[in-house]
Scaffold this active site. Structure first.
Site, short mmCIF file in Angstrom:
data_model
loop_
_atom_site.label_atom_id
_atom_site.label_comp_id
_atom_site.label_asym_id
_atom_site.label_seq_id
_atom_site.Cartn_x
_atom_site.Cartn_y
_atom_site.Cartn_z
N GLY A 1 0.83 -1.19 0.00
CA GLY A 1 0.00 0.00 0.00
C GLY A 1 0.87 1.25 0.00
O GLY A 1 2.02 1.23 -0.43
N SER A 2 0.31 2.32 0.51
CA SER A 2 1.00 3.61 0.44
C SER A 2 2.15 3.67 1.43
O SER A 2 2.17 2.97 2.45
CB SER A 2 0.01 4.74 0.73
N THR A 3 3.10 4.56 1.14
CA THR A 3 4.22 4.77 2.05
C THR A 3 3.73 5.31 3.39
O THR A 3 4.24 4.92 4.44
CB THR A 3 5.24 5.73 1.42
N ALA A 4 2.74 6.19 3.38
CA ALA A 4 2.22 6.75 4.63
C ALA A 4 1.64 5.65 5.51
O ALA A 4 1.89 5.61 6.72
CB ALA A 4 1.17 7.81 4.33
N GLY B 1 2.43 2.52 5.35
CA GLY B 1 3.55 1.68 5.76
C GLY B 1 4.26 2.23 6.98
O GLY B 1 4.65 1.48 7.89
N GLU C 1 5.73 -3.44 0.80
CA GLU C 1 5.82 -3.00 -0.60
C GLU C 1 4.99 -1.74 -0.71
O GLU C 1 3.77 -1.78 -0.72
CB GLU C 1 5.32 -4.10 -1.54
N CYS D 1 1.54 -0.29 -8.43
CA CYS D 1 2.66 0.33 -7.71
C CYS D 1 3.91 0.40 -8.58
O CYS D 1 4.62 1.39 -8.59
CB CYS D 1 2.96 -0.44 -6.43
#
Length: 470
Positions: A222-225, A227, A244, A278
């Protein structure tokens, strides 16, 4: 094999239970009512997984692999029903590299994971010291998945976890829970009770899964935020993590590339799943010498790709899965237009059309600092940036804080590989983009996450390394 209606009925919420109506992003019509599970449901799932795990681990690799092969057969028996549900819920068309492709990939990954050998490794044997490296099960694994490839990425998470003797609790995206519930229903035809459970809850369920003391590892796409939030919530229990996260993949076209030859592969590298991937190509750097020709050939290819409702066999591009993502794409393209960038194709959605359809859009003569380049658009809009020297292109490609994938395009493979080695990304493809393989490790660099999936390295990531010395 169940009919589509029977499969859908088996996973939808009972009357009077907590539920959420899932709407088809292409038409706005209801697909079905997904259950909204609670924290109490999550506790039951984790307890069942913990109780089932010792017996599942005790079966050994061969028996677990056999179960995964049978699960792959079950997916294939229900492939068309799964693909139809996926198309209706996620929006992707049946054809092209979309819904049927995704379901087929689920079976392929299950089989590849089942047959990948993982033998104990002798690390020292010198006559005085003998040491072997083994991998033992972690226990209960939490798998938190995205809405763009909900079935395939769930398989990426659960197949190696199960193969290594773990049990799994899956928390799907609230946007696409039905697809994952249906997939698990089919898989569980061949798996013991408690080994695989889906908890279709809201954000609080995902947060609790990430911090739960009985969960030994979290796999997240999913999103970096999001994560970052998982890293924080998992810290107190020192969980193992495979993350990821977001990407903004660069492609570099070298001056000796043939624009016509590479145009279709460039298109699908960027627009697979209507750009909602992604590791899709999200910013394309093209040398001055062939810039106009690449723009022309890519526009021809993109203009010929039909977009529409996924159940129409003619379409290969679908809608954005949700309105929030549509608004992101539309806003970035509009900002690029206002900045003076040249719209080669698209950028003109039909406001009267039902569904979250944004046309395939190509944007040329755009500054590298433009938000459409610098931010991950995650949709069908590709910026094409000029460069003069390879050093300049590599510097622009490496300028962002993400590095999931990248690509280099040239008929001169040694030269392309030299450029590839300079790019800060977990995977760099040559003359293709985003082509994943269950035998080849995959993972991100920088803030695109850490940990490897697929192949032997992916299996190792779902085990606890243990050295037996003596």
């Amino acid at each position: 094999m169940e009919t589509y209606d029977a499969l859908l009925a088996s996973i939808t919420a009972d009357a009077g239970s907590n539920s959420r109506t899932i709407l088809d992003p292409a038409t706005g019509t209801p697909v079905g009512d997904a259950p909204v599970h609670t924290l109490e449901d999550l506790e039951h799932a984790i307890t069942a997984a913990a109780e089932a795990q010792p017996a599942w681990a005790a079966l050994g690799h061969d028996a677990r692999s056999a179960a995964l092969l049978k699960a792959a057969d079950a997916v294939e028996r229900s492939a068309e029903e799964l693909a139809r549900l996926l198309s209706r819920e996620q929006g992707k068309p049946l054809n092209g590299p979309n819904a049927r492709f995704e379901v087929g990939a689920c079976a392929a990954w299950l089989r590849a994971t089942a047959i990948t050998p993982l033998e104990p490794e002798t690390v020292v044997d010198d006559g005085q010291t003998y040491a072997e490296l083994h991998y033992q099960p972690i226990g209960v694994v939490g798998a938190i998945g995205p809405w763009n490839w909900p079935m395939m990425i769930t398989i990426w998470q659960i197949a190696p976890a199960l193969r290594m003797g773990n049990t799994v609790v899956v928390k799907p995206s609230k946007m696409t829970p039905l697809s994952v519930l249906a997939l698990a229903k089919v898989l569980n035809e061949e798996l013991p009770d408690g080994v695989l459970t889906v908890v279709s809850g809201d954000r609080e369920v995902g947060a609790r899964l990430a911090e739960h003391p009985a969960v030994g590892k979290i796999m997240f796409t999913g999103s970096t935020a999001a994560g970052r939030a998982i890293i924080k919530s998992s810290a107190d229990t020192v969980k193992r993590l495979t993350l990821e996260l977001g990407g903004n993949d660069a492609g570099i076209v070298l001056p000796d590339a043939d624009p016509k030859t590479i145009a279709e592969d460039l298109f699908w590298g960027a627009f697979i799943n209507t750009g909602q991937t992604c590791a899709a190509l999200k910013r394309l750097y093209v040398h001055d010498d062939i810039y106009d020709a690449v723009c022309e050939e890519l526009t021809k290819v993109a203009a010929a790709m039909p977009m529409g409702v996924g159940l129409d066999e003619n379409n290969v591009l679908g809608p954005l899965q949700n309105k929030a993502q549509y608004d992101i794409v539309a806003g970035l393209v509009e900002a690029a237009r206002e900045s003076g960038a040249r719209i080669l194709l698209g950028g003109n959605p039909d406001p009267g059309q039902p569904g979250h359809f944004y046309p395939a859009t190509l944007v040329a003569d755009i500054d590298n600092n433009n938000p459409l380049v610098a931010e991950e658009q995650f949709g069908p809009a590709l910026p094409i940036i000029r460069y003069s020297t390879v050093d300049e292109a590599v510097a622009m490609a490496n300028a962002l804080d993400v590095g999931l994938g990248a690509s280099v395009w040239s008929p001169d493979l040694p030269a392309a590989r030299k450029v590839a080695a300079r790019i800060q990304a977990g995977t760099v493809w040559i003359n293709k983009h985003g082509a994943v393989d269950p035998r080849v490790p995959f993972g991100g660099a920088k803030q695109s996450g850490y940990g490897l999936e697929f192949g032997v390295e992916g299996l190792k990531a779902l085990g606890v390394p243990q050295v037996i010395n003596g």
